[in-house]
Design a protein around this motif. Structure first.
Motif, mmCIF file in Angstrom:
data_model
loop_
_atom_site.group_PDB
_atom_site.id
_atom_site.type_symbol
_atom_site.label_atom_id
_atom_site.label_comp_id
_atom_site.label_asym_id
_atom_site.label_seq_id
_atom_site.Cartn_x
_atom_site.Cartn_y
_atom_site.Cartn_z
ATOM 1 N N SER A 180 5.297 -0.410 -6.185
ATOM 2 C CA SER A 180 5.374 -1.841 -6.478
ATOM 3 C C SER A 180 6.825 -2.303 -6.525
ATOM 4 O O SER A 180 7.740 -1.538 -6.845
ATOM 5 C CB SER A 180 4.674 -2.153 -7.804
ATOM 6 N N PHE A 210 -2.803 0.954 -4.812
ATOM 7 C CA PHE A 210 -1.370 0.678 -4.859
ATOM 8 C C PHE A 210 -0.771 1.407 -6.056
ATOM 9 O O PHE A 210 -1.476 1.756 -7.013
ATOM 10 C CB PHE A 210 -1.094 -0.831 -4.937
ATOM 11 N N PRO A 215 0.830 -1.202 0.000
ATOM 12 C CA PRO A 215 0.000 0.000 0.000
ATOM 13 C C PRO A 215 0.869 1.259 0.000
ATOM 14 O O PRO A 215 2.055 1.210 0.338
ATOM 15 C CB PRO A 215 -0.811 -0.137 1.286
#
Length: 357
Positions: free
Chosen positions: A244, A324, A239
């Protein structure tokens, strides 16, 4: 002339050995007409009604029946009768018959939602929705002879009747009946049955499915409680404010979804979609309440995974929106590419003033 139902006549039967009380106990009709006395009173047919006897024979499955004819008074010559029993003038029985419609069977009974009729335990599980009951009835004499198909629904514990109506079947013998969801109490078990009536008002000999070979009535349990919103986590897509682990376009990235307190045995599936709350993808749990989603994200920057839980009763949880950030691919974006997926984008403003790609 009196007509009796007698024991079967055999090749050894004679007047002497049949002239006993055992042969002449059940009188089924009396016929007082007489014909053939002279030319002004010629031979003619008589038609005594022995419907009661034939009905008993049919209901009891007799293979044959025997009739005996006797004068009410053997000393009165006016009771004497002679029958013409040859060729086209031979006596015969004319029977108009009607079978009772079949008892509905479990295989032809179901609910929507819920599915096929179950007759044991808690039965099927049905959520907070209207319930449609369906029965396919049958009659050996033809579906066109069906008049009504009764559906009864009641609370298994209290016996309180929830529904009791007789819809008219369609040309295929099928009836449906919808009962509003608020007629049912969450957590309660319910039974339901069906029976049929034909156009002669002759009813089936029992109620299905119990009287047609099943071990009990059709059974279902109502659950109006929605599951909690699921929990979403991912190592590859942590989160915010983290980004990522891998860049956009990386294959086989994993996201874990759990029931967040919902019992694993109560979860039918998770429904999900990416960046729009369409929930057009499905993922059943594979280990306890865990379902692992595998996909490739091509859009750089913020992405939202929408997920909700669907219980086996059909109740839907509030959704979880998991935000995300996805790293861009190495190198510069091409002309017109604002999302980093190596394809030009079209930008527009929607009716609410939001910028859309």
């Amino acid at each position: 002339m009196d007509i009796y139902s007698t024991p079967y006549i055999t090749s050894s039967s004679t007047w002497n050995n049949t002239n006993t009380a055992a042969y002449w106990t059940r009188k089924v009709a009396t016929e007082m007409a007489g014909y053939g006395y002279n030319s002004s009173c010629p031979d003619n047919w008589i038609a005594p009604d022995i419907k009661g006897l034939v009905t008993d024979a049919a209901n009891s499955g007799w293979g044959a029946l025997s009739l005996g004819f006797a004068a009410p008074n053997e000393s009165d010559s006016y009771y004497w009768k002679k029958f013409i029993a040859n060729g086209e003038t031979a006596p015969y029985l004319e029977i108009v018959y009607n079978h009772p419609p079949d008892i509905p069977i479990a295989a032809n009974m179901q609910t929507f939602p819920g599915g096929p009729c179950l007759t044991s335990g808690a039965g099927t599980s049905i959520g907070k929705t209207n319930v449609t009951f369906q029965v396919k009835a049958n009659d050996r004499d033809g579906l066109e002879t069906l008049k009504t198909v009764r559906i009864e629904v009641w609370d298994a514990a209290s016996g309180q009747q929830i529904y009791n109506q007789t819809p008219t079947p369609n040309s295929g013998g099928v009836v449906t009946a919808e009962v509003p969801w608020d007629k049912f109490t969450s957590g309660h078990k319910y039974y339901w049955l069906s029976r049929t009536v034909d156009t002669d008002n002759l009813g089936s000999t029992g109620s299905g499915p119990l009287d047609s070979g099943s071990s009990g009535w059709c059974t279902f349990t109502v659950d109006h409680v929605a599951p909690p919103a699921p929990t979403v986590s991912s190592v590859q897509f942590p989160p915010p404010p983290e980004w990522s682990v891998n860049a956009a376009g990386t294959k086989d990235q994993l996201v874990d979804v759990r029931g967040s307190g919902a019992k694993a045995e109560d979860i039918r599936e998770y429904q999900w979609s990416l960046n729009r709350p369409l929930f057009d993808q499905k993922a059943p749990p594979t280990s306890g309440d865990l379902a692992t989603l595998k996909f490739q994200i091509d859009t750089t920057g913020p992405n939202i995974l929408y997920v909700r839980t669907v219980s086996k009763a059909g109740n839907i949880s509030p959704h979880t929106a998991y935000l995300f950030y996805v790293q861009p691919k190495p190198g510069q974006d091409g002309p017109g590419d604002v999302s980093g997926d190596r394809h030009p984008d079209i930008l527009a403003i929607d009716k609410d003033g939001n910028l859309r790609t």
